[in-house]
Structure formats: structure tokens, C-alpha cells
Design a protein around this motif. Sequence first.
Motif, mmCIF file in Angstrom:
data_model
loop_
_atom_site.group_PDB
_atom_site.id
_atom_site.type_symbol
_atom_site.label_atom_id
_atom_site.label_comp_id
_atom_site.label_asym_id
_atom_site.label_seq_id
_atom_site.Cartn_x
_atom_site.Cartn_y
_atom_site.Cartn_z
ATOM 1 N N LYS A 1 16.803 51.897 52.063
ATOM 2 C CA LYS A 1 15.649 51.044 52.342
ATOM 3 C C LYS A 1 15.989 49.935 53.337
ATOM 4 O O LYS A 1 15.219 48.998 53.528
ATOM 5 N N GLY A 2 17.163 50.085 53.960
ATOM 6 C CA GLY A 2 17.545 49.151 55.010
ATOM 7 C C GLY A 2 18.152 47.857 54.529
ATOM 8 O O GLY A 2 18.221 46.889 55.288
ATOM 9 N N TYR A 3 18.658 47.811 53.275
ATOM 10 C CA TYR A 3 19.223 46.581 52.738
ATOM 11 C C TYR A 3 20.746 46.648 52.656
ATOM 12 O O TYR A 3 21.330 47.723 52.462
ATOM 13 N N HIS A 4 21.372 45.500 52.753
ATOM 14 C CA HIS A 4 22.789 45.370 52.453
ATOM 15 C C HIS A 4 22.999 44.124 51.598
ATOM 16 O O HIS A 4 22.187 43.203 51.601
ATOM 17 N N LEU A 5 24.095 44.106 50.868
ATOM 18 C CA LEU A 5 24.378 43.003 49.954
ATOM 19 C C LEU A 5 24.823 41.760 50.723
ATOM 20 O O LEU A 5 25.649 41.837 51.633
ATOM 21 N N VAL A 6 24.271 40.621 50.342
ATOM 22 C CA VAL A 6 24.725 39.331 50.868
ATOM 23 C C VAL A 6 25.686 38.692 49.882
ATOM 24 O O VAL A 6 26.824 38.372 50.213
ATOM 25 N N ASN A 7 25.234 38.499 48.645
ATOM 26 C CA ASN A 7 26.145 37.953 47.634
ATOM 27 C C ASN A 7 25.635 38.224 46.224
ATOM 28 O O ASN A 7 24.469 38.567 46.024
ATOM 29 N N ILE A 8 26.557 38.088 45.270
ATOM 30 C CA ILE A 8 26.281 38.296 43.849
ATOM 31 C C ILE A 8 26.740 37.061 43.094
ATOM 32 O O ILE A 8 27.799 36.491 43.385
ATOM 33 N N ASP A 9 25.956 36.657 42.100
ATOM 34 C CA ASP A 9 26.366 35.618 41.168
ATOM 35 C C ASP A 9 26.187 36.178 39.762
ATOM 36 O O ASP A 9 25.065 36.530 39.368
ATOM 37 N N ALA A 10 27.282 36.311 39.013
ATOM 38 C CA ALA A 10 27.232 36.980 37.716
ATOM 39 C C ALA A 10 27.921 36.146 36.645
ATOM 40 O O ALA A 10 28.829 35.357 36.936
ATOM 41 N N THR A 11 27.487 36.359 35.403
ATOM 42 C CA THR A 11 28.081 35.678 34.251
ATOM 43 C C THR A 11 28.352 36.701 33.153
ATOM 44 O O THR A 11 27.465 37.480 32.799
ATOM 45 N N ILE A 12 29.566 36.677 32.610
ATOM 46 C CA ILE A 12 29.943 37.515 31.470
ATOM 47 C C ILE A 12 29.894 36.648 30.220
ATOM 48 O O ILE A 12 30.441 35.542 30.201
ATOM 49 N N CYS A 13 29.250 37.146 29.173
ATOM 50 C CA CYS A 13 29.185 36.432 27.894
ATOM 51 C C CYS A 13 30.039 37.183 26.880
ATOM 52 O O CYS A 13 29.674 38.287 26.461
ATOM 53 N N ALA A 14 31.178 36.591 26.499
ATOM 54 C CA ALA A 14 32.090 37.248 25.561
ATOM 55 C C ALA A 14 32.893 36.200 24.803
ATOM 56 O O ALA A 14 33.353 35.216 25.395
ATOM 57 N N GLU A 15 33.081 36.433 23.517
ATOM 58 C CA GLU A 15 33.911 35.538 22.712
ATOM 59 C C GLU A 15 35.389 35.838 22.944
ATOM 60 O O GLU A 15 36.206 34.953 23.161
ATOM 61 N N ARG A 16 35.728 37.105 22.880
ATOM 62 C CA ARG A 16 37.078 37.576 23.178
ATOM 63 C C ARG A 16 36.974 38.957 23.814
ATOM 64 O O ARG A 16 36.020 39.693 23.514
ATOM 65 N N PRO A 17 37.926 39.357 24.629
ATOM 66 C CA PRO A 17 39.064 38.591 25.134
ATOM 67 C C PRO A 17 38.621 37.589 26.200
ATOM 68 O O PRO A 17 37.496 37.670 26.697
ATOM 69 N N LYS A 18 39.498 36.690 26.555
ATOM 70 C CA LYS A 18 39.187 35.720 27.589
ATOM 71 C C LYS A 18 39.091 36.424 28.938
ATOM 72 O O LYS A 18 39.967 37.198 29.307
ATOM 73 N N MET A 19 37.997 36.153 29.658
ATOM 74 C CA MET A 19 37.732 36.847 30.910
ATOM 75 C C MET A 19 38.302 36.133 32.139
ATOM 76 O O MET A 19 38.620 36.776 33.138
ATOM 77 N N ASN A 20 38.424 34.802 32.065
ATOM 78 C CA ASN A 20 38.796 34.051 33.261
ATOM 79 C C ASN A 20 40.077 34.538 33.943
ATOM 80 O O ASN A 20 40.126 34.599 35.183
ATOM 81 N N PRO A 21 41.120 34.902 33.207
ATOM 82 C CA PRO A 21 42.329 35.369 33.896
ATOM 83 C C PRO A 21 42.125 36.646 34.719
ATOM 84 O O PRO A 21 42.919 36.934 35.622
ATOM 85 N N HIS A 22 41.086 37.397 34.412
ATOM 86 C CA HIS A 22 40.870 38.691 35.061
ATOM 87 C C HIS A 22 39.865 38.627 36.217
ATOM 88 O O HIS A 22 39.678 39.624 36.929
ATOM 89 N N ILE A 23 39.208 37.491 36.384
ATOM 90 C CA ILE A 23 38.123 37.408 37.361
ATOM 91 C C ILE A 23 38.571 37.710 38.792
ATOM 92 O O ILE A 23 37.894 38.476 39.495
ATOM 93 N N PRO A 24 39.682 37.158 39.289
ATOM 94 C CA PRO A 24 40.081 37.500 40.667
ATOM 95 C C PRO A 24 40.279 38.999 40.891
ATOM 96 O O PRO A 24 39.892 39.530 41.936
ATOM 97 N N GLN A 25 40.847 39.689 39.895
ATOM 98 C CA GLN A 25 41.043 41.136 40.026
ATOM 99 C C GLN A 25 39.705 41.863 40.016
ATOM 100 O O GLN A 25 39.514 42.839 40.758
#
Length: 265
Positions: A195-219
Motif C-alpha cells: 500500500k506504499g507505506y514504510h515504517l518510520v518508528n515504533i514505540d512499545a511497552t512490555i508488561c511483565a512481572e518476571r523476568p526482568k525485560m530491561n537487560p534484554h531490550i538492546p538485543q
Amino acid sequence: MVLWEYLKDNQLGVHFRRQHPVFGYIPDFVSIKNKLIIEVDGGYHLEGEQPEKDAERTKALNEDGFVVLRFSNEEVIGNIDGVLEEISDQLEDSPIEYSSPSPREGLGWVIGMGYDVHRLVEGRELWIGGIKIEHSLGLLGHSDADVLIHAICDAMLGAANMRDIGYHWPDTSDDTLGMDSKIILRRTIELIATKGYHLVNIDATICAERPKMNPHIPQMQQCMADVIGCDPDCISIKATTTERLGFTGREEGISAYAVALLAKD
């Protein structure tokens, strides 16, 4: 199927979908944009009432502007070059027509929102953001249940007004059983491109008690950027808990939210 190897990934310059619903039935292959349906008929199509049913369906599809090409298994296996030539000729003879301008035409930027949730269970691997995270529990789903990628794909499809991942990759299909969600992510990028579109940017949030997600975000960012073909800086991922409230707080499941901005090429 032999023919799909030549139709997939836009090899003929046209995006085809495999076993995608069209007006209440599921053809072998369809290009929605080009209104072209391709059927590869097995022997049962020549038996009993089936030829009459096929003719009625073809007539109805023709009335809706679709062209239906039918090939036998023998033709596809024994003369694939001739089959591809006939398909290419049909694509050249049937230029895309638009009946009326869409209210979305002229919009340079579109925004979509996505949400997904999966239950945590024993005996499953935990895949989030395209990477495997070591944990005692995994997410239950028909595919690998990557809740973050699913939310992101729904956001992009929503922005392009192309339904959702359940519509394109139903959980009733054997083709999607155990599917790596990175495949869904790549194909979503291909879908919005039709349809002629391309991605500009994404903003996402993960909701989890465990395991901790922050250490994995860069990967996660790097993994999805590699699949999409964008800079990791275009993919924002945040992680939060629900302060032990609700199913997330009880560690019964993990959810994700995403917003995607698309631009016209």
C-alpha cells in the motif's frame, strides 16, 4: 506447493498471499491488490458436483472484479515456465484500477496501535522481541507467542488499515503452527509496502512481572531492526510491571502495547 516457491516474496513483482480468505472461501493464492486468484486443482475438482461449484464461485468472483486462473497439478509440475508466463501475461493485461479515491489517499503519515497478551505456562520457551529469554515459564500460543512482535505487527497493520495478524496468519492454519514471529514481522513489512507505506518508528511497552525485560531490550531492538531493515533507534521498547496487580502481577501472562508511525513512500 511448487508454485508458491515462485509466487512468494514478491518474486513476480506482485504480493501474493497463500490461502487468504476472499468472500467466504480460501483460494490457493491471491493478489488482493491486483484482484487475481490462482487455483491449483487436484483430481477432486473433476469429480461429482465440484466442477459446477468451481464454475459458480468463479462467476461470482468475476462479478466482483477478480480474475481466476486455474491450473492442474500436472501443469504446475510439468510446465512451470508456461504457468508463470500465463500468470505474468495476466498481470500485464490487468492493470490495477481504483474505483474511487480513498479518504486515506494523500495522507503522508498514518498511526496504528497494537495490543497482545499470552498466558505463561510450563514447558514453553519464552520468546519476546525476537529473542529467547531464559525463564521457567514460556508464553502459550499457536505460533511462538512473541507478544511484543505481535503487538508491533498489529500496530503497523492497523496504521495501514490492513486488519490484524489473526486475519493474515490465523491460529487455525497448520502453516502458522509454531511459526517464528520474526517471519510474521518481515511479512508485515512486505504487506504494508503493497500500500506504499514504510515504517518510520515504533514505540512499545512490555508488561511483565518476571523476568526482568530491561537487560534484554538492546538485543530486542537490534534483532527486530535487522528483520525490518531499519535503524535500532527507530524501535523504542519500554518495560514495566503492574505492581503485582491483575493477571500480569500474578505472573499468569505477559502483555504488550505498541504504536507505529508509517509514511508513504
